[in-house]
Design a protein around this motif. Structure first.
Motif, PDB file in Angstrom:
ATOM      1  N   VAL A  78      -0.887  50.506  26.022  1.00 14.77           N
ATOM      2  CA  VAL A  78      -1.921  49.569  25.572  1.00 14.77           C
ATOM      3  C   VAL A  78      -1.481  48.117  25.732  1.00 14.77           C
ATOM      4  CG1 VAL A  78      -2.866  51.215  23.925  1.00 14.77           C
ATOM      5  CG2 VAL A  78      -1.112  49.605  23.165  1.00 14.77           C
ATOM      6  N   GLY A  79      -0.251  47.894  26.150  1.00 12.82           N
ATOM      7  CA  GLY A  79       0.233  46.527  26.301  1.00 12.82           C
ATOM      8  C   GLY A  79       0.977  46.055  25.059  1.00 12.82           C
ATOM      9  N   ARG A  80       1.985  45.234  25.265  1.00 11.06           N
ATOM     10  CA  ARG A  80       2.842  44.816  24.148  1.00 11.06           C
ATOM     11  C   ARG A  80       2.109  43.978  23.111  1.00 11.06           C
ATOM     12  NH1 ARG A  80       9.085  43.588  25.839  1.00 11.06           N
ATOM     13  NH2 ARG A  80       9.542  45.639  26.717  1.00 11.06           N
ATOM     14  N   ASP A  81       1.326  43.017  23.561  1.00 10.79           N
ATOM     15  CA  ASP A  81       0.614  42.157  22.618  1.00 10.79           C
ATOM     16  C   ASP A  81      -0.364  42.957  21.770  1.00 10.79           C
ATOM     17  OD1 ASP A  81       1.979  39.978  23.557  1.00 10.79           O
ATOM     18  OD2 ASP A  81       0.372  39.277  24.876  1.00 10.79           O
ATOM     19  N   VAL A  82      -1.065  43.882  22.426  1.00 16.74           N
ATOM     20  CA  VAL A  82      -2.020  44.722  21.695  1.00 16.74           C
ATOM     21  C   VAL A  82      -1.285  45.598  20.686  1.00 16.74           C
ATOM     22  CG1 VAL A  82      -3.675  46.622  21.920  1.00 16.74           C
ATOM     23  CG2 VAL A  82      -3.730  44.721  23.530  1.00 16.74           C
ATOM     24  N   MET A  83      -0.144  46.150  21.096  1.00 17.59           N
ATOM     25  CA  MET A  83       0.609  47.025  20.203  1.00 17.59           C
ATOM     26  C   MET A  83       1.177  46.252  19.021  1.00 17.59           C
ATOM     27  SD  MET A  83       1.131  50.258  20.100  1.00 17.59           S
ATOM     28  CE  MET A  83       1.543  50.908  18.484  1.00 17.59           C
ATOM     29  N   ARG A  84       1.632  45.029  19.275  1.00 13.00           N
ATOM     30  CA  ARG A  84       2.161  44.216  18.174  1.00 13.00           C
ATOM     31  C   ARG A  84       1.071  43.942  17.142  1.00 13.00           C
ATOM     32  NH1 ARG A  84       5.655  40.387  16.158  1.00 13.00           N
ATOM     33  NH2 ARG A  84       7.303  40.990  17.587  1.00 13.00           N
ATOM     34  N   ARG A  85      -0.111  43.577  17.614  1.00  9.56           N
ATOM     35  CA  ARG A  85      -1.201  43.304  16.668  1.00  9.56           C
ATOM     36  C   ARG A  85      -1.637  44.582  15.948  1.00  9.56           C
ATOM     37  NH1 ARG A  85      -2.345  39.245  20.571  1.00  9.56           N
ATOM     38  NH2 ARG A  85      -3.509  40.674  21.932  1.00  9.56           N
ATOM     39  N   GLN A  86      -1.519  45.715  16.652  1.00  7.66           N
ATOM     40  CA  GLN A  86      -1.843  46.985  16.002  1.00  7.66           C
ATOM     41  C   GLN A  86      -0.857  47.293  14.880  1.00  7.66           C
ATOM     42  OE1 GLN A  86      -4.326  49.693  16.239  1.00  7.66           O
ATOM     43  NE2 GLN A  86      -3.135  49.892  14.362  1.00  7.66           N
ATOM     44  N   VAL A  87       0.406  47.053  15.123  1.00  6.59           N
ATOM     45  CA  VAL A  87       1.416  47.285  14.090  1.00  6.59           C
ATOM     46  C   VAL A  87       1.171  46.359  12.898  1.00  6.59           C
ATOM     47  CG1 VAL A  87       3.871  47.107  13.558  1.00  6.59           C
ATOM     48  CG2 VAL A  87       3.136  48.193  15.685  1.00  6.59           C
ATOM     49  N   GLU A  88       0.832  45.121  13.166  1.00  6.21           N
ATOM     50  CA  GLU A  88       0.506  44.194  12.084  1.00  6.21           C
ATOM     51  C   GLU A  88      -0.713  44.679  11.303  1.00  6.21           C
ATOM     52  OE1 GLU A  88      -0.002  40.631  14.320  1.00  6.21           O
ATOM     53  OE2 GLU A  88       2.144  40.114  14.291  1.00  6.21           O
ATOM     54  N   HIS A  89      -1.653  45.275  12.031  1.00  9.66           N
ATOM     55  CA  HIS A  89      -2.853  45.814  11.377  1.00  9.66           C
ATOM     56  C   HIS A  89      -2.490  46.971  10.455  1.00  9.66           C
ATOM     57  CE1 HIS A  89      -7.095  46.740  10.877  1.00  9.66           C
ATOM     58  NE2 HIS A  89      -6.867  47.994  11.231  1.00  9.66           N
ATOM     59  N   LEU A  90      -1.544  47.801  10.865  1.00 10.43           N
ATOM     60  CA  LEU A  90      -1.089  48.896  10.006  1.00 10.43           C
ATOM     61  C   LEU A  90      -0.533  48.360   8.689  1.00 10.43           C
ATOM     62  CD1 LEU A  90       0.798  51.383  12.388  1.00 10.43           C
ATOM     63  CD2 LEU A  90      -1.389  51.742  11.238  1.00 10.43           C
ATOM     64  N   ILE A  91       0.241  47.285   8.793  1.00  6.22           N
ATOM     65  CA  ILE A  91       0.814  46.689   7.593  1.00  6.22           C
ATOM     66  C   ILE A  91      -0.283  46.202   6.656  1.00  6.22           C
ATOM     67  CG2 ILE A  91       2.236  44.778   6.737  1.00  6.22           C
ATOM     68  CD1 ILE A  91       3.898  45.041   9.316  1.00  6.22           C
ATOM     69  N   GLU A  92      -1.317  45.611   7.226  1.00  9.00           N
ATOM     70  CA  GLU A  92      -2.433  45.132   6.397  1.00  9.00           C
ATOM     71  C   GLU A  92      -3.185  46.303   5.764  1.00  9.00           C
ATOM     72  OE1 GLU A  92      -3.193  42.017   5.459  1.00  9.00           O
ATOM     73  OE2 GLU A  92      -1.250  41.627   6.396  1.00  9.00           O
ATOM     74  N   MET A  93      -3.390  47.360   6.527  1.00  9.65           N
ATOM     75  CA  MET A  93      -4.106  48.521   5.989  1.00  9.65           C
ATOM     76  C   MET A  93      -3.332  49.169   4.844  1.00  9.65           C
ATOM     77  SD  MET A  93      -6.981  48.750   7.526  1.00  9.65           S
ATOM     78  CE  MET A  93      -7.512  50.399   7.061  1.00  9.65           C
ATOM     79  N   ALA A  94      -1.999  49.095   4.922  1.00  8.68           N
ATOM     80  CA  ALA A  94      -1.171  49.698   3.878  1.00  8.68           C
ATOM     81  C   ALA A  94      -1.331  48.999   2.538  1.00  8.68           C
ATOM     82  CB  ALA A  94       0.299  49.673   4.304  1.00  8.68           C
ATOM     83  N   ARG A  95      -1.908  47.804   2.542  1.00  5.76           N
ATOM     84  CA  ARG A  95      -2.141  47.085   1.289  1.00  5.76           C
ATOM     85  C   ARG A  95      -3.298  47.687   0.480  1.00  5.76           C
ATOM     86  NH1 ARG A  95       0.755  42.339   1.552  1.00  5.76           N
ATOM     87  NH2 ARG A  95       1.207  41.536   3.647  1.00  5.76           N
ATOM     88  N   LEU A  96      -4.170  48.438   1.155  1.00  9.89           N
ATOM     89  CA  LEU A  96      -5.291  49.049   0.440  1.00  9.89           C
ATOM     90  C   LEU A  96      -4.755  50.075  -0.557  1.00  9.89           C
ATOM     91  CD1 LEU A  96      -7.791  49.620   3.390  1.00  9.89           C
ATOM     92  CD2 LEU A  96      -7.898  47.833   1.646  1.00  9.89           C
ATOM     93  N   PRO A  97      -5.265  50.087  -1.786  1.00  5.47           N
ATOM     94  CA  PRO A  97      -4.723  50.993  -2.808  1.00  5.47           C
ATOM     95  C   PRO A  97      -4.936  52.471  -2.506  1.00  5.47           C
ATOM     96  CG  PRO A  97      -6.740  49.924  -3.583  1.00  5.47           C
ATOM     97  CD  PRO A  97      -6.340  49.230  -2.308  1.00  5.47           C
TER      98      PRO A  97
END
Length: 297
Positions: free
Chosen positions: A183-202
């Motif tokens: 998927v490309g490095r930039d896309v994957m980096r933003r995806q990983v950051e998105h995972l971190i944000e999703m983990a904040r949901l209770p």
């Protein structure tokens, strides 16, 4: 009323549960049908999901079969009375197949979702850019406007996790899925950051299964999602497999997948645990591996 040509998963599941109820006590369709005022052919159509059944008939069948599980009976009645209409109905005239719409309906009926993924980040946790890249890589000839429809559908599904009464969502993601570069490095980096944000949901719990682990449940090399219903007997597993029906409803297989997920969770790293206002790990967990992976992106 004519017979349904393409019953939904909910309609097929209702029929299958009614069939299981009578077969568990050794009743033929002829005998059970006669008891509740239906022909064997009519009952067979109901059990195949091709036609409807009234709440009164469900209660009569349950009583004749000796079923006293009131929560199960009420859930079957609820399934029979549903018209199957929801936001997914807006996609009836799009390229999405019935299985995709069935999946969205199933998600709306579940109290907990447990997902295991080998190669891709689970759909409910994907960023829009990651979705775009996946669809483009997997279907290079797909017109852009069709691809946008698929992305919109998946994004709409994700809203379930932030609804007023969202289900619990627990994902175990293999490290391999986070190292894929197609998927490309930039896309994957933003995806990983998105995972971190999703983990904040209770209601969201995310674990990473590393390459190096002491044990792994044998026989489960496929990705799957357990859709846990309020009544356990009506739970469903969705298996990512192109050669067979993706929905598993047999009780023995449901137990097998549920136990496999429990074992996967046990050998995976502890869940991402973040301070509500920062990216600081509360303890050594999946976040540590994710942050390490980001250095390679």
């Amino acid at each position: 009323m004519g017979l349904r040509g393409k019953p939904s998963q909910r309609q097929r599941r209702l029929g299958a549960e009614l069939r299981r109820m009578r077969e568990d006590v050794g009743l033929t369709a002829t005998k059970a049908g006669a008891e509740i005022g239906l022909s064997a052919a009519h009952l067979n159509h109901i059990e195949a999901g091709r036609t409807s059944i009234s709440p009164e008939k469900i209660r009569a069948l349950a009583a004749f079969c000796g079923c006293k599980q009131e929560r199960l009976i009420e859930s079957l009645i609820t399934m029979s009375q549903s018209n199957g209409r929801g936001w997914w109905s807006e996609y009836d005239r799009t390229p999405h197949n019935q299985a995709a719409r069935d999946l969205a309906e199933l998600e709306s009926m579940s109290v907990r979702l447990r997902a295991f993924q080998w190669v891709n980040v689970p759909g409910m946790l994907q960023s829009p850019e990651y979705m775009q890249a996946l669809f483009k890589a997997g279907h290079p000839d797909m017109p852009a406007e069709i691809r946008e429809q698929f992305v919109a559908f998946r994004l709409r599904r994700q809203r379930l996790l932030t609804d007023a009464k969202p289900p619990e969502y627990h994902a175990v993601i293999h490290e391999a899925a986070l190292r894929m570069q197609f998927v490309g490095r930039d896309v994957m980096r933003r995806q990983v950051e998105h995972l971190i944000e999703m983990a904040r949901l209770p209601n969201v719990r995310i674990q990473v299964l590393p390459f190096r682990t002491d044990a792994y449940p044998g026989g489960f090399g496929c990705s799957f999602v357990c859709y846990d219903a309020a009544v356990p007997e009506l739970s469903t597993v969705y298996v990512e497999h192109p050669a067979s029906t993706p929905f598993v409803t047999d009780q023995a297989n449901l137990a097998q997948f549920s136990e496999a997920f429990t074992q996967l969770s046990a050998v995976a790293l502890p869940p991402l645990a973040l301070d509500a206002r920062s990216n600081i790990p509360v303890r050594r967990d999946s976040l540590g591996l994710i942050q390490h992976l980001m250095y390679d992106l």
